[in-house]
Design an enzyme around this catalytic site. Structure first.
Site, PDB file in Angstrom:
ATOM      1  N   SER A  13       0.840  -1.199   0.000  1.00 21.28           N
ATOM      2  CA  SER A  13       0.000   0.000   0.000  1.00 21.28           C
ATOM      3  C   SER A  13       0.879   1.256   0.000  1.00 21.28           C
ATOM      4  O   SER A  13       2.107   1.157   0.020  1.00 21.28           O
ATOM      5  CB  SER A  13      -0.931  -0.014   1.202  1.00 21.28           C
ATOM      6  OG  SER A  13      -0.162  -0.093   2.381  1.00 21.28           O
ATOM      7  N   CYS A 377     -10.557  26.258  13.231  1.00 24.83           N
ATOM      8  CA  CYS A 377     -11.446  25.428  14.037  1.00 24.83           C
ATOM      9  C   CYS A 377     -11.011  25.428  15.501  1.00 24.83           C
ATOM     10  O   CYS A 377     -11.216  26.416  16.199  1.00 24.83           O
ATOM     11  CB  CYS A 377     -11.547  24.034  13.430  1.00 24.83           C
ATOM     12  SG  CYS A 377     -13.053  23.193  13.923  1.00 24.83           S
ATOM     13  N   LEU A 378     -10.343  24.391  15.976  1.00 24.20           N
ATOM     14  CA  LEU A 378      -9.816  24.422  17.345  1.00 24.20           C
ATOM     15  C   LEU A 378      -8.925  25.651  17.519  1.00 24.20           C
ATOM     16  O   LEU A 378      -8.900  26.266  18.588  1.00 24.20           O
ATOM     17  CB  LEU A 378      -9.018  23.141  17.621  1.00 24.20           C
ATOM     18  CG  LEU A 378      -8.400  23.045  19.014  1.00 24.20           C
ATOM     19  CD1 LEU A 378      -9.473  22.914  20.075  1.00 24.20           C
ATOM     20  CD2 LEU A 378      -7.435  21.872  19.096  1.00 24.20           C
ATOM     21  N   MET A 380      -9.377  28.565  16.291  1.00 22.75           N
ATOM     22  CA  MET A 380     -10.203  29.737  16.612  1.00 22.75           C
ATOM     23  C   MET A 380     -10.714  29.643  18.043  1.00 22.75           C
ATOM     24  O   MET A 380     -10.704  30.618  18.803  1.00 22.75           O
ATOM     25  CB  MET A 380     -11.388  29.878  15.659  1.00 22.75           C
ATOM     26  CG  MET A 380     -12.250  31.088  16.051  1.00 22.75           C
ATOM     27  SD  MET A 380     -13.714  31.381  15.041  1.00 22.75           S
ATOM     28  CE  MET A 380     -14.998  30.925  16.200  1.00 22.75           C
ATOM     29  N   GLN A 381     -11.147  28.443  18.428  1.00 23.18           N
ATOM     30  CA  GLN A 381     -11.682  28.271  19.790  1.00 23.18           C
ATOM     31  C   GLN A 381     -10.611  28.644  20.823  1.00 23.18           C
ATOM     32  O   GLN A 381     -10.886  29.318  21.810  1.00 23.18           O
ATOM     33  CB  GLN A 381     -12.166  26.832  19.974  1.00 23.18           C
ATOM     34  CG  GLN A 381     -13.310  26.472  19.015  1.00 23.18           C
ATOM     35  CD  GLN A 381     -13.700  24.995  19.047  1.00 23.18           C
ATOM     36  OE1 GLN A 381     -13.086  24.196  19.742  1.00 23.18           O
ATOM     37  NE2 GLN A 381     -14.726  24.636  18.285  1.00 23.18           N
ATOM     38  N   HIS A 512     -13.140  25.120   8.044  1.00 19.14           N
ATOM     39  CA  HIS A 512     -11.846  24.615   7.547  1.00 19.14           C
ATOM     40  C   HIS A 512     -11.611  25.114   6.121  1.00 19.14           C
ATOM     41  O   HIS A 512     -12.020  24.450   5.168  1.00 19.14           O
ATOM     42  CB  HIS A 512     -11.844  23.086   7.554  1.00 19.14           C
ATOM     43  CG  HIS A 512     -11.777  22.486   8.910  1.00 19.14           C
ATOM     44  ND1 HIS A 512     -10.600  22.147   9.519  1.00 19.14           N
ATOM     45  CD2 HIS A 512     -12.754  22.184   9.796  1.00 19.14           C
ATOM     46  CE1 HIS A 512     -10.840  21.644  10.718  1.00 19.14           C
ATOM     47  NE2 HIS A 512     -12.146  21.660  10.911  1.00 19.14           N
ATOM     48  N   GLU A 514      -9.102  24.945   4.368  1.00 22.77           N
ATOM     49  CA  GLU A 514      -8.236  24.053   3.578  1.00 22.77           C
ATOM     50  C   GLU A 514      -9.030  23.057   2.728  1.00 22.77           C
ATOM     51  O   GLU A 514      -8.536  22.566   1.719  1.00 22.77           O
ATOM     52  CB  GLU A 514      -7.254  23.299   4.494  1.00 22.77           C
ATOM     53  CG  GLU A 514      -7.859  22.255   5.425  1.00 22.77           C
ATOM     54  CD  GLU A 514      -8.310  22.814   6.790  1.00 22.77           C
ATOM     55  OE1 GLU A 514      -8.653  24.014   6.857  1.00 22.77           O
ATOM     56  OE2 GLU A 514      -8.330  22.043   7.767  1.00 22.77           O
TER      57      GLU A 514
HETATM   58  N1  GLN Z   1     -12.511  19.822  19.032  1.00 20.97           N
HETATM   59  C1  GLN Z   1     -13.173  20.969  18.523  1.00 20.97           C
HETATM   60  C2  GLN Z   1     -14.652  20.723  18.289  1.00 20.97           C
HETATM   61  O1  GLN Z   1     -15.077  19.609  18.243  1.00 20.97           O
HETATM   62  C3  GLN Z   1     -12.530  21.433  17.233  1.00 20.97           C
HETATM   63  C4  GLN Z   1     -12.636  20.466  16.095  1.00 20.97           C
HETATM   64  C5  GLN Z   1     -11.713  20.760  14.963  1.00 20.97           C
HETATM   65  O2  GLN Z   1     -10.749  21.481  15.122  1.00 20.97           O
HETATM   66  N2  GLN Z   1     -11.970  20.175  13.808  1.00 20.97           N
HETATM   67  O3  GLN Z   1     -15.423  21.644  18.165  1.00 20.97           O
END
Ligand code: GLN
Length: 538
Positions: A13, A377-378, A380-381, A512, A514
């Site tokens: 693979s 995502c994370l 930004m949080q 996202h 990307e």
């Molecule tokens: N863990 C975070 C959430 O579930 C961010 C997810 C992520 O970065 N894709 O909201």
């Protein structure tokens, strides 16, 4: 009706079947045809959504919210178009459909068997993916000889029998290992792999031979003879500097000649000028930048596939070579100097508590030092948490993902979104194990005058893809805004993006970007990030 190109893999693979399939599809598309592409994954998981990124690499998300194999990402990046749920299926899905049909009594009292029922379901799904297209390239995951791949090879054999040899061809991607001590390239594993395919009733018409150095004419002829393909049908795939060079190399190797001959097509002449120019810029860019990529799945870089590729796309379109400095978020706590000498900082998505403190430190460093920073995502949080703790003075600010009882839930779970019945406006993951997630494409509105608004060419509405469970808590919105944070994108009251007004370029997004980046159409945010990284470097 579509003509089918089946791509199987031999010997081992990770030979690059996904890139091979994408490259063939790209050449056909650039020859003026309407091409689609399908990945079949023979594992039993219904989708890769529940697998660890370290086990399987990235989970790609389609616009219609399917969690798919990362090869679908390659397909979109090469073919510059959206694919859907129907472009990837697994053994788990096939069995689930057949068993559901059996429970509903749809098989009229028959005994349900792999042949015909499972194989028929596979053929129906292949046909569906090829509907209204000139060609469907079908990539079968795994290696010929795997037990779990058998029903798929049988489906391919049957389709050729039903449709005829002008409608279906089979391409086998294989390895020609170099035995260093003898300096010799070895063809025996390929011969055995093709014999195994023939035992099942499939005779490949074309071989794509992966090898470290080129094969001479004699060896090519020997392979053609022993594997019973035409002399012009051994296509050598040497290692390249960029995956985007593969279609060009295949073209030079003449892969379109046997494809056109077997499928009874006119001479294929793909227009690859623009593609060629972008590849040149990837290989020999004018300027270089270094981005500090602060992640935690660094032992398997495939976990960040789309993001890595999106940086390459942005670089190709701006003549900038993007060098990534991989920074382990956990190591960062002991060694803050890892962040020195980078031109910008990137905080990607992620799940779970591990590595959080290191990422928060990196965000603080970027904010305070005025270094360009993109949070996804994370990312930004965590930017919200860092700001709440260090600017707003809310020492306990947290996400309920890491601290379910926090007094300051800056990032929280909206109860409505965790309804698994599917009767609300948000699409969610319905696997009980996978929990619930906001998945796929959503529209959001951009704030006029913001960096994001400018990045998207002053569009007021954009669509990007999501994959997360938690959301920024709008209860803190006024407080954030009063201290210089700009909410630059929102949708139905949800905070989708933030930026800092008194910073050169600090942008973080809940979606996202990307996932929508392609070689020929880079994502606007990533593009802007790369441009600002170069500006900062200068
Ligand atoms: N863990 C975070 C959430 O579930 C961010 C997810 C992520 O970065 N894709 O909201």
């Amino acid at each position: 009706m579509a003509q089918y190109i089946f791509v199987t893999g031999g010997v081992l693979s990770s030979l690059g079947k996904g890139i091979t399939s994408s490259s063939i599809a790209t050449l056909l598309q650039h020859s003026g045809y309407n091409v689609s592409i399908l990945k079949i994954d023979p594992y039993i998981n219904v989708d890769p959504g529940t697998m660890s990124p370290l086990e399987h690499g990235e989970v790609f998300v389609t616009c219609d919210g399917a969690e798919t194999d990362l090869d679908i990402g390659h397909y979109e990046r090469f073919l510059n178009k959206d694919f859907h749920k129907t472009n990837n299926f697994t053994t788990g899905q096939v069995y689930m459909s057949v068993i559901e049909n059996e429970r509903k009594g749809k098989y009229l009292g028959k005994t349900i068997q792999i042949v015909p029922h499972i194989v028929d379901e596979i053929k129906a799904r292949i046909r569906l993916a090829g509907e209204d297209r000139d060609f469907l390239v079908v990539e079968l995951g795994g290696t010929v000889g795997d037990i779990e791949g058998m029903p798929y090879l049988e489906a391919m054999r049957q389709m050729k029998h039903e449709l005829g040899s002008n409608q279906v061809i089979s391409i086998h991607v294989t390895l020609i290992p170099l035995i260093r001590a003898a300096g010799e390239l070895k063809t025996k594993p390929t011969q055995h792999s093709v014999q195994e395919l023939r035992r099942i009733g499939i005779s490949p018409q074309i071989l794509v031979a992966r090898c470290e150095k080129s094969l001479d004419k004699d060896l090519k002829r020997k392979l053609a003879m022993s594997c019973d393909v035409d002399d012009d049908s051994v296509i050598v795939a040497e290692d390249t500097e960029s995956i985007y060079k593969c279609p060009l190399n295949f073209l030079d190797e003449g892969i379109l000649i046997p494809i056109a001959r077997h499928l009874k097509l006119e001479k294929l002449e793909p227009k690859m000028d623009n593609w060629n120019m972008l590849v040149k810029k990837i290989i020999a860019p004018k300027s270089h930048i270094t981005i500090g990529f602060v992640g935690k799945y660094l032992s398997l870089k495939e976990s960040y596939k789309s993001l890595i590729e999106s940086l390459i796309h942005a670089g190709a379109n701006t003549d900038i070579g993007v060098n990534i400095k991989w920074i382990d978020s956990e190591a960062l706590i002991q060694e803050p100097s890892l962040l020195h000498n980078v031109d910008s900082i990137l905080i990607p998505g992620g799940f779970g508590e591990r590595g959080i403190e290191g990422k928060l430190n990196a965000i603080k460093y970027a904010r305070v030092e005025g270094i360009p920073m993109l949070g996804i995502c994370l990312g930004m949080q965590l930017s919200l948490i860092e700001f709440a703790r260090n600017v707003l003075g809310l020492a306990e600010a947290d996400s309920i993902e890491f601290n379910p009882h926090t007094k300051e839930p800056v990032v929280y779970l909206i109860e409505d979104f965790i309804d698994t019945q599917g009767n609300m406006q948000l699409r969610t993951h319905t696997s009980p194990m996978g929990g619930t997630m906001r998945l796929g494409e959503y529209e959001c509105s951009l704030k006029e005058g913001s960096k994001l608004y400018e990045a998207y060419g002053r569009a007021s509405l954009i669509k990007e893809r999501h994959r997360h469970r938690y959301e920024a808590n709008p209860a803190y919105r006024d407080l954030f805004e009063a201290h210089g944070m700009v909410i630059s994108a929102q949708s139905n009251g949800l905070i989708e993006a933030i930026e800092l007004s008194n910073h050169p370029w600090f942008v973080a997004v809940q979606f996202h970007p990307e996932f929508t980046s392609r070689l020929q159409r880079p994502n606007p945010i990533i593009l802007e990030f790369v441009k600002h990284t170069l500006k900062h470097k200068k």
